[in-house]
Design an enzyme around this catalytic site. Structure first.
Site, PDB file in Angstrom:
ATOM      1  CG  ASP A 122      -0.209  -0.003   2.559  1.00 21.06           C
ATOM      2  OD1 ASP A 122      -0.769   0.535   3.550  1.00 21.06           O
ATOM      3  OD2 ASP A 122       0.931  -0.519   2.619  1.00 21.06           O
ATOM      4  CG  ASP A 161       5.984  -1.774   4.682  1.00 22.51           C
ATOM      5  OD1 ASP A 161       5.369  -0.865   4.103  1.00 22.51           O
ATOM      6  OD2 ASP A 161       5.481  -2.476   5.581  1.00 22.51           O
TER       7      ASP A 161
HETATM    8  O1  RIB Z   1       2.047  -0.321  10.795  1.00 27.18           O
HETATM    9  C1  RIB Z   1       2.982  -0.106   9.776  1.00 27.18           C
HETATM   10  C2  RIB Z   1       2.469  -0.594   8.464  1.00 27.18           C
HETATM   11  O2  RIB Z   1       1.289   0.138   8.092  1.00 27.18           O
HETATM   12  C3  RIB Z   1       3.450  -0.373   7.305  1.00 27.18           C
HETATM   13  O3  RIB Z   1       3.275  -1.367   6.350  1.00 27.18           O
HETATM   14  C4  RIB Z   1       3.019   0.951   6.746  1.00 27.18           C
HETATM   15  O4  RIB Z   1       3.385   1.100   5.373  1.00 27.18           O
HETATM   16  C5  RIB Z   1       1.525   0.849   6.872  1.00 27.18           C
HETATM   17  O5  RIB Z   1       1.048   0.082   5.761  1.00 27.18           O
HETATM   18 CA    CA Z   2       2.769  -0.760   4.044  1.00 27.35          CA
END
Ligand code: RIB
Ligand code: CA
Length: 317
Positions: free
Chosen positions: A9, A240
Site C-alpha cells: 500500500d 516494510d
Molecule cells: O504499521 C505499519 C504498516 O502500516 C506499514 O506497512 C506501513 O506502510 C503501513 O502500511
Molecule cells: Ca505498508
C-alpha cells in the site's frame, strides 16, 4: 532468483521496501499488487509505478486490487504518509501504462500457474483474503508468506494493541491467519520499531549516491516530521523494508511459533492475539518475529541501495 508477488500500500516505507527488493537482485518480482491502506489503492498504484521508474525497472507490472477493506470503512494513513502517499515530496513521473486492474485475479492466476511463488505482504491483507475466498486451492502452491503487520509484546500504532495493517482490515487479516495453508511469518512492530532511519544515515546516503539519497530524503521528510510531532523520534521507523530483508535472510530475526488470530470486533479490533501460552490448544499458524539484529539489517539496507567499496557503513550506525 526466488519468485515473489509483493502486495503493498505504497506508502513511504513500502516504497523503500520495493526499492530494497529490486536492488537486492535476488528476487524475480512477478508483480506488485496494490491494496488500500496508507492511501487508496489507485494512488498506491501510481506510487508503485513511480518507485519502479526511479529504480529504472521497466518489467514489473502493477495491479490494483481491492479498493476497500472486507467490512470496515477505509481509514487511510495520509496524515503520516502525505495526501499523495509519498510524503508530498514532489510530482514524480510514473508510467500509467504499467498499471492494470485485477490484482486479486493476478494473485490467483500466478499461484495457479506456478508452484514456487512467495508473497511478501506489506499492507492490509484485503487482496490476499479475497484471493483465498475466490480460490483457496491455489494457495497450496504457495511457497512462503511474509506479512509486515501485527504486534505481540509491544503496543500498537493505531490503538494500545493494534498495528495499522491489521487494524485497517482486521477481517481480512483474520481470514488469512485462519485459512492460509502455509505458516504466516509475522514481521510486526516488535521488530520493525527497532528499524529507525536517522538523519545521520540519510547524511551518509548523500555522501554515497546523491540521486538515490535525494529520493529517500524527499519521501521521508514528511514522515520524519510526523515522527517528531507524535513520538518525539528523530528519524522515522521504516517497517516494510524489514519484511523484505527478513524474506531474503530470516536469520535477521529471532522467532517463535504460535497460533495467532486477529480480533475483528470491539475495543481491541485489529489486535494480533499471539497465543504463546497455548490457551486455545490450536496448532501454530504463524512464525512471529520477536527480535531483530537492527544493525545488520541497516548494513544490508545501505549496502544494497548504496553500494560502495570503500565505506564501512556499520561505522556510522
Ligand atoms: O504499521 C505499519 C504498516 O502500516 C506499514 O506497512 C506501513 O506502510 C503501513 O502500511
Ligand atoms: Ca505498508
Amino acid at each position: 532468483m526466488r519468485k515473489v508477488i509483493i502486495d503493498c500500500d505504497p506508502g513511504i516505507d513500502d516504497a523503500l521496501a520495493i526499492t530494497l527488493a529490486i536492488k537486492s537482485q535476488k528476487l524475480d518480482i512477478l508483480g506488485l499488487t496494490i491494496c488500500s491502506g496508507n492511501v487508496p489503492a489507485e494512488i498506491g498504484a501510481k506510487n508503485a509505478s513511480r518507485v519502479l521508474e526511479i529504480c529504472e525497472d521497466a518489467n514489473i507490472p502493477v495491479y490494483i486490487g481491492e479498493e476497500t477493506p472486507l467490512v470496515r470503512k477505509l481509514i487511510t494513513a495520509q496524515d503520516t504518509h502525505g495526501e499523495d502517499g509519498l510524503g508530498e515530496a514532489y510530482d514524480m513521473n510514473y508510467d500509467s501504462n504499467r498499471i492494470k486492474k485485477g490484482g486479486v485475479q493476478f494473485i490467483i492466476d500466478t499461484l495457479k500457474n506456478n508452484n514456487d511463488i512467495s508473497i511478501i505482504a506489506l499492507g492490509p491483507l484485503t487482496n490476499i483474503a479475497m484471493a483465498l475466498r475466490q480460490n483457496k486451492e491455489v494457495f497450496n502452491n504457495l511457497n512462503s508468506f511474509v506479512s509486515m503487520g501485527g504486534a505481540f509484546r509491544i503496543h500498537g500504532n493505531c490503538s494500545p494493541v493494534a498495528e495499522f495493517n491489521y487494524w485497517v482490515d482486521p477481517d481480512a487479516a483474520n481470514e488469512v491467519y485462519q485459512n492460509l495453508p502455509t505458516k504466516i511469518h509475522m514481521v510486526g512492530l516488535d521488530v520493525t520499531r527497532k528499524i529507525v532511519l536517522t538523519p545521520n544515515i540519510i547524511e551518509l546516503m548523500h555522501r554515497i549516491d546523491t540521486k538515490m539519497a535525494k529520493f529517500v530524503e524527499d519521501i521521508t521528510r514528511f514522515y520524519i516530521d510526523f515522527h517528531w510531532e507524535y513520538e518525539k523520534i528523530i528519524g522515522c521507523v521504516i517497517n516494510d523494508p524489514l519484511a523484505v530483508a527478513y524474506f531474503l535472510d530470516p536469520s535477521l530475526c529471532q522467532t517463535i511459533e504460535s497460533y495467532v488470530q486477529v480480533v475483528t470486533t470491539g475495543e481491541a479490533i485489529g489486535q494480533s492475539m499471539v497465543d504463546s501460552g497455548n490457551f486455545y490448544r490450536k496448532p501454530s499458524n504463524a512464525v512471529i518475529a520477536v527480535d531483530v539484529d537492527s544493525k545488520r539489517f541497516m548494513k544490508t539496507f545501505l549496502n544494497t541501495l548504496f553500494p560502495h567499496d570503500e565505506i564501512e557503513v556499520e561505522a556510522y550506525l
